[in-house]
Design a protein around this motif. Structure first.
Motif, PDB file in Angstrom:
ATOM      1  N   LEU A  95      -3.016  -9.575 -60.581  1.00 55.40           N
ATOM      2  CA  LEU A  95      -3.862 -10.955 -60.346  1.00 55.40           C
ATOM      3  C   LEU A  95      -4.943 -11.011 -61.170  1.00 55.40           C
ATOM      4  CD1 LEU A  95      -3.640 -10.706 -56.244  1.00 55.40           C
ATOM      5  CD2 LEU A  95      -2.389 -11.959 -58.171  1.00 55.40           C
ATOM      6  N   PRO A  99      -4.656 -12.204 -66.387  1.00 59.00           N
ATOM      7  CA  PRO A  99      -5.475 -13.342 -66.660  1.00 59.00           C
ATOM      8  C   PRO A  99      -6.349 -12.662 -67.733  1.00 59.00           C
ATOM      9  CG  PRO A  99      -5.538 -13.504 -64.474  1.00 59.00           C
ATOM     10  CD  PRO A  99      -4.619 -12.191 -64.765  1.00 59.00           C
ATOM     11  N   GLU A 218       6.068 -15.447 -64.626  1.00 54.90           N
ATOM     12  CA  GLU A 218       5.399 -15.225 -65.707  1.00 54.90           C
ATOM     13  C   GLU A 218       5.917 -15.490 -67.167  1.00 54.90           C
ATOM     14  OE1 GLU A 218       2.338 -15.638 -65.050  1.00 54.90           O
ATOM     15  OE2 GLU A 218       2.760 -15.272 -62.854  1.00 54.90           O
ATOM     16  N   GLY A 296      -8.710 -13.880 -59.673  1.00 54.22           N
ATOM     17  CA  GLY A 296      -7.725 -14.445 -60.044  1.00 54.22           C
ATOM     18  C   GLY A 296      -7.593 -14.884 -61.243  1.00 54.22           C
ATOM     19  N   ARG A 430       4.323 -20.806 -57.394  1.00 59.04           N
ATOM     20  CA  ARG A 430       3.195 -20.792 -58.359  1.00 59.04           C
ATOM     21  C   ARG A 430       2.793 -22.161 -58.828  1.00 59.04           C
ATOM     22  NH1 ARG A 430       2.837 -19.897 -63.741  1.00 59.04           N
ATOM     23  NH2 ARG A 430       0.713 -19.101 -64.549  1.00 59.04           N
ATOM     24  N   LEU A 431       3.810 -22.990 -59.039  1.00 64.73           N
ATOM     25  CA  LEU A 431       3.643 -24.401 -59.591  1.00 64.73           C
ATOM     26  C   LEU A 431       2.714 -25.169 -58.490  1.00 64.73           C
ATOM     27  CD1 LEU A 431       4.705 -25.788 -62.072  1.00 64.73           C
ATOM     28  CD2 LEU A 431       6.585 -26.546 -60.678  1.00 64.73           C
ATOM     29  N   HIS A 432       3.058 -25.037 -57.216  1.00 70.19           N
ATOM     30  CA  HIS A 432       2.344 -25.844 -56.182  1.00 70.19           C
ATOM     31  C   HIS A 432       1.462 -25.059 -55.608  1.00 70.19           C
ATOM     32  CE1 HIS A 432       5.127 -28.734 -57.135  1.00 70.19           C
ATOM     33  NE2 HIS A 432       6.311 -28.160 -56.916  1.00 70.19           N
ATOM     34  N   GLY A 433       0.853 -23.864 -55.892  1.00 69.30           N
ATOM     35  CA  GLY A 433      -0.215 -23.181 -55.431  1.00 69.30           C
ATOM     36  C   GLY A 433      -0.321 -22.504 -54.238  1.00 69.30           C
ATOM     37  N   ARG A 436       1.659 -16.111 -53.916  1.00 71.04           N
ATOM     38  CA  ARG A 436       2.908 -15.109 -53.932  1.00 71.04           C
ATOM     39  C   ARG A 436       2.572 -13.871 -53.203  1.00 71.04           C
ATOM     40  NH1 ARG A 436       4.375 -15.450 -59.929  1.00 71.04           N
ATOM     41  NH2 ARG A 436       1.858 -15.596 -59.913  1.00 71.04           N
TER      42      ARG A 436
ATOM     43  N   ALA B  65      -2.201 -25.410 -59.156  1.00 67.34           N
ATOM     44  CA  ALA B  65      -2.558 -24.272 -58.189  1.00 67.34           C
ATOM     45  C   ALA B  65      -3.950 -24.426 -57.966  1.00 67.34           C
ATOM     46  CB  ALA B  65      -2.322 -23.034 -58.985  1.00 67.34           C
ATOM     47  N   LEU B  72      -2.197 -16.252 -59.859  1.00 65.68           N
ATOM     48  CA  LEU B  72      -2.197 -16.932 -61.046  1.00 65.68           C
ATOM     49  C   LEU B  72      -2.406 -18.383 -61.371  1.00 65.68           C
ATOM     50  CD1 LEU B  72       0.035 -14.194 -62.670  1.00 65.68           C
ATOM     51  CD2 LEU B  72      -2.478 -14.013 -62.512  1.00 65.68           C
ATOM     52  N   ALA B  73      -3.246 -18.802 -61.752  1.00 68.20           N
ATOM     53  CA  ALA B  73      -3.264 -20.510 -61.759  1.00 68.20           C
ATOM     54  C   ALA B  73      -2.504 -20.917 -63.014  1.00 68.20           C
ATOM     55  CB  ALA B  73      -4.852 -20.998 -62.113  1.00 68.20           C
ATOM     56  N   VAL B  74      -1.749 -22.168 -62.519  1.00 69.24           N
ATOM     57  CA  VAL B  74      -0.971 -22.729 -63.605  1.00 69.24           C
ATOM     58  C   VAL B  74      -1.836 -23.681 -64.634  1.00 69.24           C
ATOM     59  CG1 VAL B  74       0.578 -24.596 -63.843  1.00 69.24           C
ATOM     60  CG2 VAL B  74       0.821 -22.925 -62.042  1.00 69.24           C
TER      61      VAL B  74
END
Lengths: 499, 163
Positions: A95, A99, A218, A296, A430-433, A436, B65, B72-74
């Motif tokens: 997480l 990043p 990812e 995150g 992931r695409l819609h927030g 997971r 996101a 992890l943000a898009v």
């Protein structure tokens, strides 16, 4: 043998040249194998058990325990660099570690992870040593109802990982519980949500689901963005390495708190060592200043919290294993098996007449953790540079290895389909927030939750929720979940009064 | 399919899934149904709540996101038209990768598909062959021999050359 003699003898046993050599062998094998997705410390120990059979008692202990003790350290490598969890204990590292790698801070993230890992390992071992005399009443205090509510706590913790829309986290956590119920119900023999499919009859395994939920989305993200994992220049690798070590030492209080979380989760048999990372992450996110905004997105504190907890939990999980002969996790069950092979029987004996063996365990946890972390820190440079490789080179290779990783778990082609399905689903979430991580936590905790729920119901029917500890924990749980709403409500009421 | 439609479909799918698990759970014996019924019964209202909260805070988080979602943000570059085109190609390749592993076996299918991916993305031939070979080495040396994991042969190769 008095305690201090046992402490000294425990150290001497593992510093014998041959025993030390086997410890180093265990470290190298473990660090190499766990970096492959789907191959965890269980596989490594299973492979080495036949060799342990031929060794002297302390040589075998050094080999088996070192493989198990250091697996969490190396697990973080693929989690941070490629968002592919090396094992179940390194899921939450992704997480913030990933990043950070994307921001050109792979070296700092890895260094912080390895340093925290070593500190957590030392802390866990010290707690194990201190708690030996007082552990029995602590574990006996908890019955099935308390365990069930503790598991609900785990699911509640994930709601803190879900940002503003906590309901999303809870929904996905509950979905994880439902996913865990797929397969033949072990007690009643009833197939649940299997649709007559043989792969589903066995239930859904953690490894293919994890690879699917995290690695595949990812990889899709890499393909979509068309750039390497690290979109920025790698900052000076040496300074990143130093910075990561400094970060861990600067946030010493976070290391201690997360390690305590790890020890606590680890010492509860069956709660599962694979949830310690989530508990620690949730704790850090809820308590660290500004974490709501930065976690995150590549906050080093997220990496520190997780890695200290994952290594510290090993000390905690040894508590019930050594004291009561109850392995704290499935991997420890294998370690347990290995110990029995060489004539070490966990339980009363190991805490009295063979106390030196117990202290060998503790020394091994400390020494192996430190050596592994140092080795990993030395090799940070080539590791960090991997994030600069073009995605067109990385994606197909990681995909192919992930495919085998999903298959390797149970030698079942159906697991590859499971991985692919969860890969697409994970990408969609992931695409819609939709977060997971809660799904994995639900999947891990599901079987234990169901077992404790049923036992509690059998013992007390629904009145189990009224037992003192259970009731208090439930009230606390409701307060945790409802606190933001209550806070907003109080603020509104106060505003209304002022007007 | 636009992102708004995709998001609605996801929310509705979750609702449908929980409704199904609740109804299926009610048909099971009590012992087996406890967890599914309890979990689905909790999940249904929570899903509606999550959808409501999302709808309420829709304006600034649309198609993105939640920045603080703990996941992890898009990024912007992942939701462009070009990005979705690349993702579509990837999905086709990924399905072929699994199909090839099934038909030709892991040791032939996976390195072959890696080679095809690399060449399709205009990577140098020598590098592509080297990487595909390395995948073969990992699979054969690492998994099959090192870990004694018997990698399955393909259906097609078994039909052609025998098991």
């Amino acid at each position: 043998m008095n305690t201090w003699d046992a402490v000294w003898a425990g150290l001497i046993h593992i510093l014998e040249p041959t025993a030390f050599l086997y410890m180093m062998l265990g470290i190298v094998i473990s660090s190499t194998l766990v970096a492959l997705p789907g191959i965890g410390s269980k596989t490594a120990i299973a492979l080495l058990l036949p060799l342990a059979f031929t060794l002297d008692k302390f040589e075998a202990i050094c080999l088996i325990v070192s493989v198990w003790a250091v697996s969490n350290t190396a697990n973080s490598i693929t989690s941070i660099l490629f968002a592919v969890p090396g094992g179940s204990g390194s899921q939450a590292t992704i997480l913030d570690g990933y990043p950070m790698a994307r921001n050109g801070e792979a070296s700092r993230a890895l260094s912080a992870a390895f340093t925290s890992s070593a500190l957590g390992g030392i802390f866990g071992a010290i707690v194990l040593a201190i708690s030996l005399p007082v552990l029995k009443p602590l574990v006996i205090l908890l019955g099935p109802p308390e365990f069930f509510v503790l598991i609900l706590f785990g699911i509640a913790m994930v709601s803190t990982l879900s940002g503003k829309n906590k309901a999303k986290g809870l929904v996905i956590g509950i979905l994880g519980l439902l996913v865990s119920s797929v397969g033949i119900h072990l007690v009643s023999g009833i197939p649940r949500f299997t649709f007559g499919n043989l792969t589903l009859m066995d239930g859904l395994n953690l490894i293919p689901v994890t690879i699917g939920l995290f690695a595949i989305p990812e990889l899709i993200s890499l393909v979509a963005s068309g750039s390497s994992i690290s979109k920025m220049e790698l900052n000076n690798l040496d300074s990143g390495r130093r910075q990561g070590m400094r970060d861990s030492l600067t946030h010493w209080w976070l290391v201690i708190r997360s390690s305590l979380v790890g020890v606590w989760v680890g010492m509860i048999p069956g709660l599962g060592s694979s949830v310690a990372d989530w508990f620690a992450y949730g704790h850090a996110r809820a308590t660290e200043k500004g974490a709501e905004e930065t976690f995150g997105k590549g906050d080093v504190r997220g990496v520190i919290a997780v890695d200290s907890a994952t290594n510290a939990k090993e000390g905690g999980s040894l508590i019930p294993t050594l004291a009561f002969g109850i392995p704290g996790s499935s991997t420890l069950a294998l370690v347990f098996g290995g110990l029995l092979i060489v004539g070490v029987k966990p339980g009363k004996e190991i805490l009295t007449t063979h106390l030196d063996v117990t202290f060998s365990f503790i020394w091994l946890l400390i020494i192996a953790s430190v050596i592994t972390s140092l080795l990993c820190i030395i090799f940070i440079k080539p590791l960090a540079k991997a994030t600069q490789v073009r995605p067109t080179l990385l994606v197909p290779v990681i995909c192919a290895v992930s495919l085998v990783g999903a298959f390797a778990n149970s030698n079942n082609f159906g697991d590859i389909i499971v991985m692919a399905t969860f890969g697409v689903f994970g990408y969609w979430l992931r695409l819609h927030g939709w977060p997971r991580p809660p799904l994995l936590l639900g999947l891990v905790l599901g079987p234990e939750a169901e077992r404790h729920l049923w036992t509690s119901y059998q013992l007390y029917e629904w009145e189990f929720v009224l037992r003192p500890i259970t009731g208090s924990l439930l009230i606390l749980l409701i307060l945790i979940l409802g606190w933001p709403t209550l806070k907003a409500l109080f603020a509104k009421l106060q505003q209304g009064e002022q007007v | 399919m636009s992102l708004t439609v995709s998001r609605t479909v996801l929310s509705l799918s979750l609702l449908a899934l929980f409704t199904y698990t609740l109804l299926a759970g009610l048909d099971m014996p009590f012992r087996a149904s406890m967890l599914p019924v309890l979990a689905s019964g909790l999940a249904l209202p929570l899903t509606l709540l999550a959808i409501y909260i999302e709808w309420k805070t829709d304006n600034d988080t649309k198609n993105q996101a939640d920045d603080s979602s703990g996941d992890l943000a898009v990024s912007e570059s992942e939701v462009s038209v070009d990005a979705f085109r690349r993702v579509r190609y990837f999905f086709v390749w990924f399905v072929c990768l699994i199909a090839c592993a099934h038909l030709l076996g892991f040791l032939i299918g996976l390195p072959l598909m890696v080679l095809i991916y690399l060449l399709a993305h205009r990577e140098p031939l020598k590098l592509s062959i080297f990487l595909s070979f390395m995948v073969l080495v990992i699979l054969y040396g690492g998994f099959q021999k090192g870990l004694v994991l018997p990698l399955p042969e393909g259906i097609l190769t078994m039909m052609l050359f025998g098991g």
